[in-house]
Design an enzyme around this catalytic site. Structure first.
Site, PDB file in Angstrom:
ATOM      1  CD  GLU A 113     -14.519   1.387  11.057  1.00 48.67           C
ATOM      2  OE1 GLU A 113     -13.427   0.915  11.405  1.00 48.67           O
ATOM      3  OE2 GLU A 113     -14.636   2.273  10.222  1.00 48.67           O
ATOM      4  CB  SER A 126     -12.399   3.775   9.282  1.00 46.30           C
ATOM      5  OG  SER A 126     -11.414   3.011   9.807  1.00 46.30           O
ATOM      6  CG  ASP A 169     -17.635   3.953   8.826  1.00 51.03           C
ATOM      7  OD1 ASP A 169     -16.615   4.519   9.242  1.00 51.03           O
ATOM      8  OD2 ASP A 169     -17.644   2.795   8.368  1.00 51.03           O
TER       9      ASP A 169
END
Ligand code: NAG
Ligand code: NAG
Ligand code: NAG
Ligand code: NAG
Ligand code: NAG
Length: 563
Positions: free
Chosen positions: A272, A475, A276
């Site tokens: 994650e 995400s 990002d």
């Protein structure tokens, strides 16, 4: 006053439970899946608890947010400074004194406050905390993908009644750190033809959204952007550098983040966190980037709250923040949700743009007294943030138009009523959609989300030195949309305009101008006979699956560049 429920007469009566109240009676108190108890916490162990103090002038704050975010208002773009916000919401002297007196009597140490004075973060031993927060019983738990430890109470706490008008809630007791729902999907069948791309990379994003080589940050402003990581999610600078080496060949970019706020642990990189940073810096290319890294690593902290405290304690912040954290709305107490929503208003008043992923479970599903319903997620459902849904390419191997990614989170809040800015768009969807689910599944009067979308399917990510394909989730779409808004802010700042700030009132007023309308596909929901796994469907204009659609950068820039 020295009635029986005053702080002085209190200790004796507290035990009897007469002079106390429960600030969060509706907070879910079950152990999340994948966590186990290691038994009672040591009474001498130190806890860090966060006390949310009652703010003043919240109605005035909401009027000001409206005024500075509505393009037709004379105050549009005249954002407040952190000091202005502090002046407005700062708790009353009575609140500050009452809470301080109570905490110091209990032996709370080194309480730290923030510029807005509306939070206190204090150290207490488990023994002191259990006396202070009657009913609480702290245990040590372990869970999550990184086997994180957390000290929490699954028993509700009560506070002295004398504090009811001074404290919203206490953080660090109940809520467990959120877990990323990003997943790696099975590789689709590759057709044996040429001219295809094999998954989403920065050049695919830049091509689909019509970015040219000139669409990068100029370095001539102090424009910046940030993403926030929770639950021991770290990115590695070397992964970012390798990602840019592999995929950053055809656009000017920065290969390192400008600032890491909070502890950057030495653990393995999180998928994650890697995603990002890599995509925020590829879409918002050559723009200075901050990473809020797993703030609140102490076992008793709520990382999301710690991030909110940081926002209220620093006056010069990046203009755009992307966050992929979310919880089921129904699992959180009303006191917590309402207060966090005020924190978003504070950010909106300051001209910060907060983007949240809409979630990865479509409309969601849960059962209330034996009946299935969709399950909204928070903060996605807050009316003061911009929520980003997800799409896939119609042909997974070509840069074609986009359709719904079936996981794209969307729906209607059960907590927040529909804000006026989206009244017309949502009413029009509800009146014209040919595939509405049964009305018992959702609350048509609630704030509807997402607001916008971007590709969420089939990304390449470099994590722990390994390029990983087919990573999917909202995400991914959130930092992409955030990066593009940063590029628009860059142009606005160069022209002497304020940054975009809270986008929704303008976005809905412009009826999604500059976005590709996504009109095909439905997202997932309850797997029962009544809805057969289908939630809402996209359609022309706004819909609760992809919002207004995905960015056509030059067109979006044109509609948002001038005041
Ligand atoms: C907020 O910033 C001040 C000044 O830098 C600092 O003393 C204080 O500890 C910070 N508060 C928190 C909760 O970190
Ligand atoms: C942007 O992309 C779309 C679809 O890929 C294309 O039809 C359009 O002409 C492009 N350019 C502009 C300026 O919109
Ligand atoms: C990229 O940013 C740097 C400053 O960080 C600046 O010197 C450079 O000119 C920028 N590149 C382009 C193409 O604008
Ligand atoms: C950014 O620029 C503005 C306007 O020039 C200035 O007031 C502010 O101090 C700058 N912020 C930082 C962090 O340099
Ligand atoms: C529906 O949403 C409204 C806010 O718009 C809320 O007040 C109401 O309680 C919700 N109903 C249910 C059944 O959750």
């Amino acid at each position: 006053m020295r009635g029986p429920c005053s702080l002085l007469g209190l200790l004796a009566l507290l035990v009897a439970g007469q002079c106390s109240y429960s600030p969060e009676p509706d907070q879910q108190l079950t152990l999340p899946p994948g966590w186990v108890s290691l038994g009672r916490a040591d009474p001498e162990e130190e806890l860090s608890l966060t006390f949310a103090l009652k703010q003043q002038n919240v109605d005035r704050l909401s009027e000001l947010v409206q005024a500075v975010s509505d393009p037709d208002s004379p105050r549009y773009g005249k954002h407040l400074t952190l000091e202005d916000v502090a002046e407005l919401v700062r708790p009353s002297q009575l609140t500050l004194r009452t809470v301080q007196k109570w905490l110091s009597a209990a032996g709370a140490q080194n309480c730290r406050s923030v510029t807005t004075r509306d939070f206190l973060a204090c150290w207490l031993s488990v023994r002191q905390a259990e006396l202070l927060l009657s009913g609480a019983e702290f245990h040590r738990y372990v869970g999550g993908p990184a086997e994180t430890h957390a000290v929490r109470s699954l028993r509700p706490y009560r506070l002295p009644k004398a504090l009811a008008s001074h404290v919203d809630f206490v953080g660090g007791l109940h809520r467990f750190p959120p877990t990323s729902t990003l997943r790696q999907r099975p590789e689709p069948q590759v057709p044996g033809t040429t001219g295809l791309h094999l998954g989403v990379t920065p050049s695919v994003i830049r091509k689909r959204y019509n970015l040219t080589a000139q669409d990068v940050g100029s370095g001539a402003t102090n424009n910046s952007q940030a993403c926030a990581q929770f639950l021991e999610q770290y990115f590695h600078a070397s992964d970012l550098a390798e990602f840019m080496r592999l995929f950053g060949g055809n656009f000017v970019h920065q290969a390192a983040v400008a600032r890491v706020v909070g502890p950057q642990g030495r653990g393995r990189a999180g998928l994650e966190a890697s995603l990002d940073v890599e995509y925020l810096m590829s879409a918002g290319a050559n723009i200075s980037t901050w990473v809020y890294s797993s703030p609140g690593r102490h076992e008793s902290q709520e990382p999301f709250l710690q991030w909110l405290l940081l926002l209220s304690n620093e006056s010069a912040l990046p203009q755009v923040h992307t966050v992929s954290y979310g919880d089921d709305e129904d699992s959180l107490s009303g006191a917590y949700i309402q207060r966090v929503n005020v924190e978003f208003m504070k950010a909106a008043a300051r001209g910060l743009t907060l983007l949240f992923a809409s979630g990865d479970s479509g409309a969601g599903c849960w059962s209330v007294s034996g009946r299935h319903q969709f399950r909204p997620s928070f903060p996605a459902s807050s009316p003061y943030v911009t929520t980003v849904g997800g799409t896939s390419f119609q042909n997974p191997f070509r840069i074609t138009s986009e359709v719904v990614d079936y996981i794209s989170g969307g729906g209607f809040s059960n907590v927040f009523p529909r804000p006026s800015y989206q009244e017309e768009a949502v009413a029009s969807y509800l009146n014209s959609s040919p595939h509405l689910p049964p009305s018992s599944y959702f609350n048509a009067s609630g704030r509807a989300y997402p607001d916008v979308a971007a590709l969420s399917d089939g990304y390449w990510v470099v994590s722990n030195h390994v390029p990983i394909p087919w990573v999917s989730g909202t995400s991914a779409s959130t930092p992409v949309f955030g990066g593009l808004l940063s590029l628009i802010n860059e142009h606005r700042i160069l022209r002497g305009h304020p940054p975009l700030g809270f986008l929704n009132p303008r976005l809905y007023k412009q009826r999604g101008a500059g976005l590709f309308d996504v009109t095909r596909g439905c997202h997932e929901s309850c797997l029962n006979e009544e809805v057969e796994g289908q939630g809402f469907c996209s359609g022309p204009g706004w819909d609760p699956v992809t919002g207004w659609g995905t960015p056509n950068f030059p067109a979006l820039l044109k509609t948002l560049i001038d005041p």
